[in-house]
Scaffold this motif. Structure first.
Motif, mmCIF file in Angstrom:
data_model
loop_
_atom_site.group_PDB
_atom_site.id
_atom_site.type_symbol
_atom_site.label_atom_id
_atom_site.label_comp_id
_atom_site.label_asym_id
_atom_site.label_seq_id
_atom_site.Cartn_x
_atom_site.Cartn_y
_atom_site.Cartn_z
ATOM 1 N N ASP A 162 0.813 -1.215 0.000
ATOM 2 C CA ASP A 162 0.000 0.000 0.000
ATOM 3 C C ASP A 162 0.849 1.268 0.000
ATOM 4 O O ASP A 162 0.510 2.265 -0.655
ATOM 5 N N ARG A 163 1.938 1.250 0.757
ATOM 6 C CA ARG A 163 2.691 2.479 1.024
ATOM 7 C C ARG A 163 3.824 2.751 0.028
ATOM 8 O O ARG A 163 4.289 3.885 -0.083
ATOM 9 N N PHE A 164 4.302 1.725 -0.672
ATOM 10 C CA PHE A 164 5.484 1.904 -1.514
ATOM 11 C C PHE A 164 5.186 1.519 -2.961
ATOM 12 O O PHE A 164 4.323 0.695 -3.228
ATOM 13 N N GLU A 165 5.963 2.101 -3.868
ATOM 14 C CA GLU A 165 5.866 1.790 -5.289
ATOM 15 C C GLU A 165 7.272 1.598 -5.858
ATOM 16 O O GLU A 165 8.249 2.128 -5.322
ATOM 17 N N GLY A 166 7.360 0.848 -6.960
ATOM 18 C CA GLY A 166 8.603 0.735 -7.717
ATOM 19 C C GLY A 166 9.789 0.245 -6.907
ATOM 20 O O GLY A 166 9.694 -0.708 -6.138
ATOM 21 N N ALA A 167 10.931 0.935 -7.085
ATOM 22 C CA ALA A 167 12.170 0.518 -6.426
ATOM 23 C C ALA A 167 12.057 0.588 -4.909
ATOM 24 O O ALA A 167 12.633 -0.238 -4.199
ATOM 25 N N GLU A 168 11.315 1.589 -4.393
ATOM 26 C CA GLU A 168 11.147 1.689 -2.942
ATOM 27 C C GLU A 168 10.409 0.477 -2.384
ATOM 28 O O GLU A 168 10.730 -0.005 -1.304
ATOM 29 N N ARG A 169 9.418 -0.006 -3.134
ATOM 30 C CA ARG A 169 8.726 -1.210 -2.693
ATOM 31 C C ARG A 169 9.670 -2.403 -2.667
ATOM 32 O O ARG A 169 9.635 -3.221 -1.747
ATOM 33 N N GLY A 170 10.531 -2.504 -3.682
ATOM 34 C CA GLY A 170 11.496 -3.603 -3.709
ATOM 35 C C GLY A 170 12.412 -3.582 -2.504
ATOM 36 O O GLY A 170 12.663 -4.620 -1.888
ATOM 37 N N ARG A 171 12.921 -2.392 -2.151
ATOM 38 C CA ARG A 171 13.801 -2.295 -0.979
ATOM 39 C C ARG A 171 13.041 -2.650 0.293
ATOM 40 O O ARG A 171 13.580 -3.334 1.178
ATOM 41 N N GLY A 186 16.083 -7.142 -2.516
ATOM 42 C CA GLY A 186 15.243 -5.947 -2.519
ATOM 43 C C GLY A 186 15.940 -4.751 -3.138
ATOM 44 O O GLY A 186 15.325 -3.947 -3.851
ATOM 45 N N ARG A 187 17.243 -4.623 -2.895
ATOM 46 C CA ARG A 187 17.995 -3.500 -3.467
ATOM 47 C C ARG A 187 18.191 -3.668 -4.974
ATOM 48 O O ARG A 187 18.157 -2.694 -5.718
ATOM 49 N N LEU A 190 16.160 -4.923 -7.032
ATOM 50 C CA LEU A 190 14.910 -4.706 -7.764
ATOM 51 C C LEU A 190 14.859 -3.324 -8.405
ATOM 52 O O LEU A 190 14.146 -3.126 -9.394
ATOM 53 N N GLY A 191 15.582 -2.388 -7.852
ATOM 54 C CA GLY A 191 15.601 -1.053 -8.441
ATOM 55 C C GLY A 191 16.454 -0.973 -9.696
ATOM 56 O O GLY A 191 16.394 0.012 -10.429
ATOM 57 N N ARG A 192 17.253 -2.010 -9.962
ATOM 58 C CA ARG A 192 18.172 -1.975 -11.092
ATOM 59 C C ARG A 192 17.886 -3.059 -12.131
ATOM 60 O O ARG A 192 18.446 -3.028 -13.231
ATOM 61 N N TRP A 193 17.081 -4.027 -11.780
ATOM 62 C CA TRP A 193 16.839 -5.170 -12.658
ATOM 63 C C TRP A 193 15.337 -5.405 -12.730
ATOM 64 O O TRP A 193 14.641 -5.322 -11.715
ATOM 65 N N ARG A 194 14.833 -5.706 -13.896
ATOM 66 C CA ARG A 194 13.404 -5.973 -14.036
ATOM 67 C C ARG A 194 13.027 -7.215 -13.227
ATOM 68 O O ARG A 194 13.752 -8.213 -13.247
ATOM 69 N N THR A 218 7.157 -11.247 -3.653
ATOM 70 C CA THR A 218 6.141 -10.438 -2.971
ATOM 71 C C THR A 218 5.928 -9.101 -3.677
ATOM 72 O O THR A 218 4.806 -8.580 -3.701
ATOM 73 N N SER A 219 6.965 -8.547 -4.278
ATOM 74 C CA SER A 219 6.807 -7.308 -5.022
ATOM 75 C C SER A 219 5.930 -7.521 -6.258
ATOM 76 O O SER A 219 5.050 -6.715 -6.565
ATOM 77 N N LEU A 220 6.145 -8.623 -6.961
ATOM 78 C CA LEU A 220 5.320 -8.949 -8.126
ATOM 79 C C LEU A 220 3.861 -9.177 -7.726
ATOM 80 O O LEU A 220 2.938 -8.788 -8.447
#
Length: 385
Positions: free
Chosen positions: A120-129, A262-263, A265-269, A318-320
């Motif tokens: 709910d609170r995060f999107e994109g790379a922030e969600r991955g972290r 998690g980190r 995820l911001g650099r790799w699909r 979990t991000s997916l």
């Protein structure tokens, strides 16, 4: 509230599930003697916790979607605290089993709420972290649990393990009561739950592929936890403390992998990352099978590789899920966790049958085979996304 502190606060409630599951594993013989019961019933106190934990995931999923994140978590933590006090006061195995089941009923809310709040609170790379931090906390549960339980059991009466659980549950309850705000999307009118909603979740082929993969990963993981000590004993003659040291790299690798995944995820699909890490995870099982009876050093390397690639893949899953189920996230998380916990429960049961004659090839070969099938299935469906 600071987003990072929010992540660790809700993740701590999820951490308590696996922590409670394993915290008194080192003192099971002492617990059996104190309660004058059989090894079967003492082991059942762990198994019943795992099965109830798994089942409650599919109960909490729709409940969290409809009743909200905050209230459900606080109610679950309150039940957990009361049940932990019940375990602390238990004087016979029957009472302990009842309160262990209630512990699982309460703390099962943690895993569902934590992932949903992060979604709910995060999107994109922030969600991955954030997912990486969450998975790291959950991975620490079975690592820290036996260490803490063994220390307490060695110095004071075993009952104080359960008093500790009540205290840390109280800390989690107080923190979430003060700082956790409701994150359920505003303007969404909850409908009455119908069991067919779980069928809707499972009809998403990409989501189902993720859930099947998580089942197989945890099936294999618990094959390591339960049966590797027998290999270390029969092949290498290690002592109990030496066997514990062999597990340390596995545990550390899962934690490091979860944090790093998690980190990345911001650099790799996410889809390619999941497929690569899951495939390497499956191949590490075959490596273990090839070297387990040949070299202790090579065995440790293979086990460490399994833990690392398992950890790397978890935040991606979990991000997916958050992207695949934007309207019913908690129900999807409940389904995902149910598959995961059932993998934990199935591993020791099916593994015992496969390992009847000490056949490593049958035990780990079967695990590697179904693992590769699950990776192939995920590749087929996730490439469509």
């Amino acid at each position: 509230m600071n987003p990072r502190l929010l992540t660790f606060m809700v993740a701590f409630a999820a951490f308590l599930g696996p922590f409670t599951q394993t915290v008194y594993a080192p003192i099971l013989p002492e617990l059996g003697a104190a309660l004058a019961t059989t090894p079967l019933l003492i082991n059942l106190s762990i198994s019943i916790f795992t099965f109830v934990l798994a089942f409650m995931q599919i109960v909490y999923g729709p409940l969290v979607d409809r009743r909200g994140r905050r209230g459900t978590l606080l109610a679950g933590l309150a039940v957990y605290i009361v049940a932990s006090l019940g375990c602390f006061l238990a004087q016979n195995i029957e009472t302990l089993l009842v309160f262990r089941a209630l512990q699982a009923v309460g703390i099962a809310a943690g895993a569902v709420v934590a992932v949903t709040v992060i979604g709910d609170r995060f999107e994109g790379a922030e969600r991955g972290r954030a997912m990486g931090s969450f998975q790291m906390m959950v991975a620490l549960g079975p690592v820290v649990g036996p260490v803490v339980g063994g220390f307490i059991g060695e110095h004071v009466d075993f009952h104080y393990v359960f008093l500790l659980l009540a205290v840390v549950g109280g800390v989690a309850l107080m923190a979430n009561a003060i700082w956790l705000e409701e994150t359920r999307p505003a303007g969404v009118t909850p409908k009455a739950f119908h069991p067919a909603e779980y069928m809707d979740v499972l009809r998403n082929h990409q989501g189902l592929a993720l859930m099947l993969l998580s089942f197989v990963q945890y099936y294999a993981f618990y094959n390591y936890l339960v049966f590797m000590p027998r290999v270390l004993d029969s092949v290498y003659g290690l002592s109990a403390s030496e066997k514990g040291l062999v597990f340390l790299p596995l545990s550390i690798a899962v934690v490091i992998g979860s944090f790093t995944g998690g980190r990345l995820l911001g650099r790799w699909r996410p889809r390619p990352m999941l497929l690569v890490t899951a495939l390497l995870n499956a191949l590490s099982l075959l490596l273990f099978l090839a070297v387990a009876q040949w070299s202790l050093t090579a065995l440790v390397v293979a086990v460490t590789a399994f833990g690392l690639f398992l950890g790397l893949s978890l935040p991606v899953q979990t991000s997916l899920l958050m992207d695949l189920y934007s309207n019913n996230r908690a129900t999807a998380v409940g389904s995902y966790n149910f598959f995961r916990f059932m993998g934990m429960a199935t591993g020791p049961v099916l593994g015992s049958w496969l390992y009847q004659d000490g056949n490593l090839g049958m035990l780990y070969g079967f695990a590697a085979g179904v693992f590769l099938l699950a990776v192939g299935n995920a590749q087929r469906h996730l490439r469509q996304g």
